[in-house]
Design an enzyme around this catalytic site. Sequence first.
Site, short mmCIF file in Angstrom:
data_model
loop_
_atom_site.label_atom_id
_atom_site.label_comp_id
_atom_site.label_asym_id
_atom_site.label_seq_id
_atom_site.Cartn_x
_atom_site.Cartn_y
_atom_site.Cartn_z
N ARG A 27 6.81 -8.88 43.41
CA ARG A 27 6.18 -8.90 42.15
C ARG A 27 5.32 -7.65 41.99
O ARG A 27 5.19 -7.45 40.62
CB ARG A 27 4.78 -10.03 42.48
CG ARG A 27 4.00 -10.22 41.09
CD ARG A 27 3.29 -11.51 41.23
NE ARG A 27 2.13 -11.39 42.22
CZ ARG A 27 1.20 -12.17 42.44
NH1 ARG A 27 1.18 -13.35 42.06
NH2 ARG A 27 0.19 -11.89 43.56
N LYS A 37 1.09 -8.20 36.65
CA LYS A 37 -0.38 -8.21 37.29
C LYS A 37 -0.76 -6.73 37.26
O LYS A 37 -0.81 -5.70 38.31
CB LYS A 37 -0.10 -8.47 38.94
CG LYS A 37 -1.38 -8.95 39.78
CD LYS A 37 -1.00 -9.53 40.79
CE LYS A 37 -2.24 -9.90 41.48
NZ LYS A 37 -3.27 -10.82 40.93
N GLU A 57 -3.98 -20.77 32.68
CA GLU A 57 -4.12 -20.47 33.63
C GLU A 57 -5.57 -20.01 33.81
O GLU A 57 -6.25 -20.21 32.83
CB GLU A 57 -3.35 -19.25 34.47
CG GLU A 57 -3.50 -18.06 33.60
CD GLU A 57 -2.66 -16.78 34.07
OE1 GLU A 57 -2.47 -16.99 35.38
OE2 GLU A 57 -2.16 -15.97 33.47
N1 PMP Z 1 -3.46 -16.23 37.58
C1 PMP Z 1 -4.28 -14.87 37.66
C2 PMP Z 1 -4.64 -14.45 36.23
C3 PMP Z 1 -4.68 -14.15 38.74
O1 PMP Z 1 -5.38 -13.18 38.86
C4 PMP Z 1 -4.43 -14.89 40.03
C5 PMP Z 1 -4.67 -13.97 41.38
N2 PMP Z 1 -6.00 -13.91 41.58
C6 PMP Z 1 -3.43 -15.89 40.10
C7 PMP Z 1 -2.97 -16.38 38.82
C8 PMP Z 1 -3.09 -16.65 41.49
O2 PMP Z 1 -2.13 -15.56 41.99
P1 PMP Z 1 -1.79 -15.62 43.32
O3 PMP Z 1 -1.56 -17.20 43.89
O4 PMP Z 1 -0.46 -14.69 43.78
O5 PMP Z 1 -3.18 -15.23 44.23
#
Ligand code: PMP
Length: 295
Positions: A56, A153, A185
């Site tokens: 990622r 990210k 989200e």
């Molecule tokens: N969406 C956002 C905007 C995030 O910042 C994160 C991580 N903090 C996630 C989803 C979840 O991702 P992960 O399961 O890889 O931590």
Amino acid sequence: MTPYVADPVYLNGQFLPLAAAGISPLDRGFLYGDGVYEVIPVYSRRAFRIDEHLKRLQATLDGIKLANPLPVDAWKEVVFKLIASAPWDDQSIYLQVTRGADDKRDHAFPPATVTPTAFAFASPLVTTPAEVRARGVAAITVPDLRWSRCDLKVISLLANVLARQQAVEQGCAEALLLRDGWLKEGAASNIFVVRDGVLLAPPKTQLMLPGITYDVILELAAQHGQALEVREISETELRAADEVWMTSSTKEILAITTLDGQPVGHGKNAGRPGPVGEQMWQWYQDFKNTVMRKG
Ligand code: PMP
């Protein structure tokens, strides 16, 4: 060492105390938020899904047209060394790469002679206290004011920061982002909804971060025969949900039991964590203790 950041940290090829780590104020991460990051959970000193996190990271670097300063094996070496040096068994490893520091301020990319800044550190993995998990947390909804590449990210997180702050000021743990009437989200989490026993997950599009925990949830649902639909979730469906949860590498699975001041769910489960989320949390713990901790 601070209680939060272990020494040494990693900066541009060196391991050094946090207090001795410095970057130029002309760094494009500082001037433009021009960079990317990753957060990798570590259980019993094992980095969970490190390949997926590094993949990622690469996808985000490709998305912002920045060459990866380190090959995968070198990143792994950095991560493993940080894990070994830190005093905690369960950790969170933070990685960041920016487009480096030129000798002037200019929006367009700097010349190729400017090298990216690579920074990484270990901190303790802070888990949700059992009593908070048992109660669930409160959340608000806010309009999604982010750009159109939320799948990347990137460190430019101002819209997420403002959304989360709005939640905190209202005594809430998370802000759920709604765009054109659709749930995308959370400010720093993915969101799942349960309706009539069916787990609903918003699809991976450019308007949502593809969470590593999100993938684990989908895998566990498939493995255990939990009914699942990956599709867009409307605001109306969100508000009528039986259960709403947030997921992330550090929060794992956390029930949202109040949304905009209203209890989530119906009947005896209204305002309380629901059975599908409880089951998923248990599957996640079993998975963590049998797979993640053993490697
Ligand atoms: N969406 C956002 C905007 C995030 O910042 C994160 C991580 N903090 C996630 C989803 C979840 O991702 P992960 O399961 O890889 O931590």
